[in-house]
Structures are given as C-alpha cells and as structure tokens.
Motif scaffolding. Structure first.
Motif, mmCIF file in Angstrom:
data_model
loop_
_atom_site.group_PDB
_atom_site.id
_atom_site.type_symbol
_atom_site.label_atom_id
_atom_site.label_comp_id
_atom_site.label_asym_id
_atom_site.label_seq_id
_atom_site.Cartn_x
_atom_site.Cartn_y
_atom_site.Cartn_z
ATOM 1 N N TYR A 371 -3.153 4.571 1.115
ATOM 2 C CA TYR A 371 -2.143 3.618 0.658
ATOM 3 C C TYR A 371 -1.990 3.822 -0.847
ATOM 4 C CZ TYR A 371 -3.683 1.542 5.058
ATOM 5 O OH TYR A 371 -4.042 1.342 6.371
ATOM 6 N N GLU A 375 1.252 -3.139 -3.323
ATOM 7 C CA GLU A 375 2.372 -4.070 -3.169
ATOM 8 C C GLU A 375 2.905 -4.116 -1.744
ATOM 9 O OE1 GLU A 375 5.372 -3.187 -5.994
ATOM 10 O OE2 GLU A 375 4.101 -3.573 -7.748
ATOM 11 N N ASP A 376 3.152 -2.952 -1.159
ATOM 12 C CA ASP A 376 3.735 -2.927 0.182
ATOM 13 C C ASP A 376 2.766 -2.331 1.199
ATOM 14 O OD1 ASP A 376 3.753 -0.395 -0.797
ATOM 15 O OD2 ASP A 376 5.849 0.051 -0.331
ATOM 16 N N SER A 377 1.476 -2.459 0.923
ATOM 17 C CA SER A 377 0.468 -1.866 1.805
ATOM 18 C C SER A 377 0.413 -2.602 3.143
ATOM 19 C CB SER A 377 -0.904 -1.913 1.124
ATOM 20 O OG SER A 377 -1.912 -1.526 2.029
ATOM 21 N N THR A 378 0.276 -1.829 4.212
ATOM 22 C CA THR A 378 0.137 -2.395 5.559
ATOM 23 C C THR A 378 -1.326 -2.436 5.994
ATOM 24 O OG1 THR A 378 0.486 -0.194 6.507
ATOM 25 C CG2 THR A 378 2.433 -1.596 6.261
ATOM 26 N N THR A 667 7.588 4.978 8.880
ATOM 27 C CA THR A 667 8.608 4.181 8.195
ATOM 28 C C THR A 667 9.766 3.906 9.148
ATOM 29 O OG1 THR A 667 8.057 5.309 6.115
ATOM 30 C CG2 THR A 667 10.109 4.063 6.160
ATOM 31 N N LYS A 706 6.129 0.846 7.908
ATOM 32 C CA LYS A 706 6.827 0.017 6.922
ATOM 33 C C LYS A 706 8.261 -0.194 7.396
ATOM 34 C CE LYS A 706 4.188 1.692 2.936
ATOM 35 N NZ LYS A 706 4.264 2.437 1.658
ATOM 36 N N ILE A 708 12.021 -1.257 6.290
ATOM 37 C CA ILE A 708 12.856 -1.341 5.092
ATOM 38 C C ILE A 708 14.296 -1.620 5.511
ATOM 39 C CG2 ILE A 708 13.669 -0.096 3.042
ATOM 40 C CD1 ILE A 708 11.165 1.681 3.294
#
Length: 757
Positions: A371, A375-378, A667, A706, A708
């Motif tokens: 990662y 901030e946008d870590s899963t 993604t 992710k 988006i």
C-alpha cells in the motif's frame, strides 16, 4: 478444485505440440469449493481405504475399469487386486463417493490419539512497526506519517478481531530497535521490551519465553477483545531520541531508522515454535512494515535503488529484481518449521526491497501486499476479508498423468518435496490460491489414436482444516469444559480425461486464452528474475511471433515463390480462429503492464515485485482482468449498453454511451462521459444495476479493489485514461509516429516475415 487447461484437446504427439506454438499445461485452484463448471465434489469418509495403483500410486476413480476382484488403473493401465474390505465397499456403489464422481473430497482418520485441549486453536500474532519513516535523502522524519500509519494498522487489527472466530488466540508484538510483547489478559495492557542488538549477526540476548510465557502473550479473543483494542490505542511511534540513541549513525554517517525486523521475526518464530503441535497447528503472523529493515540482522541496503536509478551502464530492470541477501529466504524455512505462516503488509512509498522480503511470505504460505498511501488504503477491508474466508494448511499437492506425458515445470507459491518428484507442499492455502503446471511428452510417439486410451490427469490435494467447536451438550445441560476446536484431515481428488486434437485446427479451436495467459505470465516472471525485464519482454514478443507464424502456416495463408514468402495477407489478428483472437491484445497489454515496463518509465521495483507475487497466485479469469481490464458501457445506471469494449478512446466515442465501468481487478472505475445527460444520477444510486454489479465483483475478489468515480470534464480523468492502453506505445518510448495496438500488430507482422524467411 478448479482445473483449466490451455487446450481442451491435447496435442496428439510432440510434433503437433511443437508445431502449434502453444503452451501446454493446466492451472489448478485446489481449495476452490467447486470445479471450473460450478460443480461441488462428492463428499465421503474413509479416504485411507481408497485403493491405490501398485505401479503409479494413482487413486481409484470412476474412469477405472472395475471387475469383481480387481480394477485397472486409468492412468497406467496396471491391473490391481481388491482387498476384501474394498470388495464389500464397492458392492454398494451408491454409498461410495469415488464411485459416484471423478471429483471427491474424503475425510481421513486422525493420525494420533486425542491431542491436548488447545492443540487446534487458531493463533494469530500482529507484529507492528513502530519505527518512524526516515528517508535517506536528507528529509526530516514525519511524525504525522507515523501516526497515520499506526492509525491504519489499528483500524486493520480492529477489523481482524471482528473476523476472528471464537476460540482463536491473539498476540500483539511491536518492533523497532526493540521488540515488545503485550500482555492483555490482565486489567490493563502491559508491554515488556527486549533490546535488539544493532550488529548484522546479532540475536536477542534472552529467550522470549523468559520475557513473557507464550500462553500469557496469546490471549483468547472472545474474552480479551476489548483489552486488545485498548492495547492498540497505546501504540506510539518511537521517538527521535530513542532512535538516535539506539541506531546511532549508519553507513556513511546517515542516520538510520532502527527497524529491527529480521531479528524480531526470527525471535517470534522460535517463540511460537515451542508450542507448535501443542497450543496450535498453524500460527499466522501479520507483519506491518512502514519501510525497509535497516537495523540488526536482516537489515537491507536500500542505497542500491538510488545507484541503479542513476543507471551507470547497468540494467536497472535486472539489478533490482534479485534478492540482496538470503536472510529472509532462510528465515522462511524457520517459519515453516515453527508452523508459522507470514503475511507481510508494507505500507510505504519508500524503496523497501520487497525482492528480498518476499520469500518470507510466499514460501511460508502467506501474502505480500503493498500500500503506497495511507489515505486510500484498503488494508482494513483486506484484513477482514482474508480472515473471514476458509483456508487449509499443511497441504500436499500431487499431480499424476497417464504414461504418455508428464509434468514439466510447476509454478506457484509452494515449495517442492525434497524427496518425491511432482509433490508440492503448501503451508497455507485459501480458495483463491492457484498453481500451474506445463506438460511435455514422455516419448516420441505421443498419445494413442484409440478412443479407449485417452490422456488422463489426476490431482490429489491432502489438507487440514480447523473445525470450530460444535454444540455437543444437550438442551438444558451446561457444559463445564471449554469447547475445543478440532482438526480434520481431508483428501480431495480430481481425475480428468481429455480428448486429443486430430489436427492443428482442432487444437487451435480448443484454446483457452486465459489459461495460456496464466502460463505465459509465470514464464516471463521467471525469465525476468533470471535475465531481467528486457529478456522477459523479448520472450513474450518472440512467442507471439512464433504463434502467428505457425497459425498462418497451418491455415496456408502465406504464399511462397522461389523459396521466399509473400506478405500480402499475413493474418496477425487470427481472423479464422476465434479462440486465438484475444491473444494479441493480451500480449500487448502484458507488455504495457508495470510488471514488464521499463525502470526508466517510473515503475517502482517494489511495485513490480508486488505484481509478480499477486499475478503468480491469481486464477486465470482474475489475471485476465488484471492484465487487460474489462470495459463495459451503460445507457443508465440501471441499463447495460454493451458488455465489452476495447481499451481505446475511439471505442468510447463510437459507442455513444454516457457511463463506462472499468474492472481492472485491483481498481474499479466508474466514468461518466463529459457529454452524459446531467440528469443521470452521479454517483450511481446504491440500488441500481451498476452498483449491484460492483458489489458482487468486490465480494468475489481475494483483495479489496479501489472504487473510483470520475465525472468527465469536471474531475481528473487520468486514472481512467491510463487504462485506455490501445493508443499507447508498447514500449513506452512514444517515439513511433503511429502509436498503440495497431503499430504493435504491424511490428509483429514484420517480425513474422523475418522469421519465415
């Protein structure tokens, strides 16, 4: 157990196999609950009574010829006698799983008497990095970054606690320039620290059992969940004063961070190994890293990234892929002997040298996840998902074939048996883990042309699962003893028979392009590791040239005059064979993938290693999406327009659809065209078809993708546009006048002509 072959009709002989230009092999997902057609196995018991061939040791199956007193092996043809128990057993065929299906899952008896009470309890240990992230480019340590890292780890471990089954044991450890063990079984969390020696050959001065007894360290989750959560709140990064005092000045006077990861891991493995087989049958260690190990034994010199990035005549794509030390490969062996599976979660954008660290995870049966941002870590979702799904451990995978052919190479995250050929050991295996084999002929004759003798493949997978405690007490009766987890050893067997292709056209028509891609990815990863990325790319492109030439020759599309070929109609798109048509796009996409893109294009070496580890464990359909994403269009959030588009801007324009959904495996992108009707709801409503599709895909993934949402003309659309690869140059140089997939095909045409001369 899902099994998919590169060709559903096997080549008839070595000449047919070599002349086709196709890889020949299978992918195997052994712990998948169903086969590739959605069929579950026939379940049964007494797996130890299943007859085995006296010659090749294959298991009895539905393809064997059964007589009153004997049976003939479907793999080697040997006639075997039946024991009196087997004769009695098979007199009632409807009661035997192996008589009803060629795909069976049989329970095996316990190998030893009743074990101690806690023997089967699942054990999980979190090892958290408390070192501040210090970059070796004269940047100041960012305490905010450390706090963000620890907050992410706390969220991930709280999610993990919710996923763990009652009866599990959990331990919390920390590492920096010292190793900390937490006791959470008392009224307040207590941590005991042991200093890690800074020298590269050092070990801990004291055994961890003497610091804290293991059963004091491992806390029952059902009674200590709140205390574990309280302990997580006490985690703080080490102070600059502590680091300076402990780490001192590193190489060339540069301050190093004091991340004693190697010593900490070795000590934890030995600590847990003392109770392997008593307290637990498998322990999982979750190692959370915020940067490279730079202190004590196992420290890594990350300066090689900077030196190679300057590229002083050396091939950086080759120099940064091998490990710089065997320390972590040797440590993986210690983990295996201690019954420990290691999952590494690297949360960093620093060069961490995952090329050296990866062995600790993949050879112990664990995962390696990267990662690059907090901030946008899963990570929390990935932890929960990982611990919620079933897994098998202490697995043995064995592939057998009929006598005409044999396994060549095997690929995947396992280690081969030191004594027996074609036997692989897998420490920990979930339902997604996939392995691959390629085949070669064992003689020059090939397969028989008699219909009664067909290529046969048998895959045996022996494994153990932890079964949670069952409610054994009668209604109204209160049990005074703690319910126990139990271990179940099982044997899963899949026997398959394949037809043979009588000519090259039948062979090409039977191709599964996703499985071909899987085997090619394994091969180019190996080539990259040995010879560098450039060599891997050449191998891939040469393969497509060879396949195209063989196909054109087979379909007699190339005309010859005076010994030279005429290029009027080189068919590089495989227009006469639908099964081969996806391959040029897949190869083009793979060459554009960061896995095989050049270092100077900005591909981080750690990201490349992460992709190697991810791609080499994916089943074929998932790998297809990761390499060549699926682009779908929607007329409205509730109505699909077209199920598939090529990855090009032209496809977007010509479709005229307002909404596009792109699935790139890791993604998911929802893109609203700049010309979309403003009345269309953005983002899509939660109860629409598009959202339902997204949620289904997310549930089916082994990692959390992710999601988006992009509104064209208003938001930055570069994330979406970067996936539209067909107008991008294959080598990233941008020097060609006609870029993209069309130019790539022209290059293949030219190379085919050169090859045919």
């Amino acid at each position: 157990m899902a099994v998919r072959a590169t060709v559903s009709r096997f080549p008839i002989d070595p000449d047919a196999q070599e002349g086709s230009g196709l890889p020949w092999g299978v992918t195997v997902t052994p712990f998948a609950a169903k086969d590739e057609n959605g069929q579950a196995p026939a379940y049964g018991s007494d797996g130890h009574l299943l007859p085995r061939c006296e010659n090749c040791w294959a298991y009895f199956n539905t393809y064997c010829e059964l007589e009153q007193w004997s049976w003939s092996c479907s793999l080697c043809g040997t006639l075997n006698g039946l024991s009196s128990k087997a004769i009695t057993r098979y007199s009632h065929p409807q009661s035997c799983a192996e008589m009803m299906s060629s795909f069976v899952d049989l329970e095996l008896p316990e190998e030893s008497p009743e074990e101690p009470e806690m023997q089967a309890r699942p054990v999980y240990v979190a090892a958290v990095d408390l070192s501040c992230k210090i970059l070796l480019v004269q940047q100041v340590c960012s305490s905010a970054a450390s706090e963000e890292f620890l907050e992410l780890i706390k969220s991930a471990l709280l999610a993990a606690l919710e996923a763990l089954a009652p009866g599990s044991l959990f331990g919390l450890a920390t590492f920096s320039h010292k190793l900390g063990l937490y006791d959470v079984q008392g009224p307040i969390p207590v941590v005991k620290n042991v200093s890690i020696p800074p020298d590269t050959e050092g070990t801990l001065p004291i055994e961890l059992e003497d610091v804290m007894p293991l059963l004091q360290f491992l806390a029952p989750v059902e009674t200590c969940k709140e205390r574990i959560a309280s302990a997580l709140e006490t985690l703080r990064p080490t102070t600059s004063w502590e680091r300076t005092t402990a780490a001192g000045q590193g190489l060339d006077g540069v301050l190093i961070g004091g991340r004693g990861f190697g010593v900490a891991m070795e000590a934890l493995f030995n600590y847990l190994g003392s109770e392997y087989g008593n307290t637990f049958a498998l322990a999982r260690v979750f190692a959370f890293l915020s940067g490279p190990p730079d202190y004590g034994a196992g420290q890594l010199d990350t300066r090689r990234y900077g030196e190679q990035y300057a590229s002083k005549g050396e091939d950086a794509d080759r120099a940064l892929l091998p490990e710089q030390t065997p320390f972590y490969k040797d440590l993986a062996a210690v983990a295996v002997q201690s019954g420990v599976c290691v999952d590494i979660f690297a949360v960093t954008n620093e060069y961490t040298d995952l090329a050296s660290l990866k062995f600790l995870s993949i050879e112990s049966g664990g995962s390696l996840l990267l990662y690059t941002s907090t901030e946008d870590s899963t990570l929390p979702q990935d932890m929960y998902r990982m611990l919620s799904r079933p897994y098998a451990f202490s697995c043995v995978l064995r592939l057998r074939t009929s006598t005409e052919f044999k396994p060549g190479h095997s690929y995947g995250h396992f280690f081969p048996d030191p004594q027996y050929e074609n036997v692989q050991h897998i420490i920990c295996c979930d339902s997604y883990a996939t392995y691959a084999y390629d085949f070669e002929f064992d003689n020059n004759v090939g397969f028989s042309r008699h219909a009664s003798e067909v290529p046969t493949l048998q895959i045996a997978f022996q494994y153990t699962v932890v079964v949670p405690p069952e409610e054994l007490s009668s209604p109204g009766v209160v049990s005074t003893s703690r319910a126990k987890h139990s271990l179940k050893r099982r044997l899963r067997i899949r026997t398959l028979q394949f037809n043979t292709a009588q000519n090259i056209h039948e062979l090409y028509d039977s191709v599964d392009p996703e499985v071909v891609l899987s085997l090619l990815v394994h091969k180019v990863i190996l080539a990259s590791l040995k010879e560098g990325v450039r060599e891997g790319r050449m191998l891939l492109q040469d393969w497509l040239v060879l396949l195209t030439a063989q196909y054109n020759d087979a379909y007699k599309l190339i005309q010859y005059r005076s010994g030279s070929s005429i290029s009027s109609q080189i068919d590089v798109s495989f227009s006469q064979c639908p099964q081969l048509q996806p391959l040029p796009r897949l190869i083009f996409a793979l060459l554009r993938n960061p896995l095989l893109r050049f270092h100077e294009e900005g591909v981080h070496p750690d990201y490349r290693i992460y992709l190697q580890c991810l791609f080499s464990a994916l089943e074929p359909s998932s790998l297809h999406r990761a390499v060549y994403p699926v682009l779908t269009s929607y007329a409205t959030p509730d109505k699909q327009a077209y199920p598939r588009h090529s990855l090009s801007r032209a496809a977007l324009i010509t479709s005229g659809s307002p909404i596009f959904f792109l699935d790139a495996f890791t993604t998911l992108v929802v893109f609203y065209s700049s010309t979309a009707d403003p009345s269309l709801p953005f983002p899509p409503p939660h109860d629409c078809l598009l959202r339902t599709t997204i949620n289904k895909l997310k549930q089916e993934r082994c990692i959390t993708p992710k999601l988006i949402f992009i509104r064209g003309g208003q938001d930055d659309a570069s994330v979406f546009e970067n996936f539209l690869i067909e107008e991008q140059d294959v080598d990233g140089s941008g020097l060609t006048s006609v870029m993209g997939f069309v130019s790539f095909l022209e290059g293949i045409t030219h190379d085919v002509l050169e090859y045919m001369k």
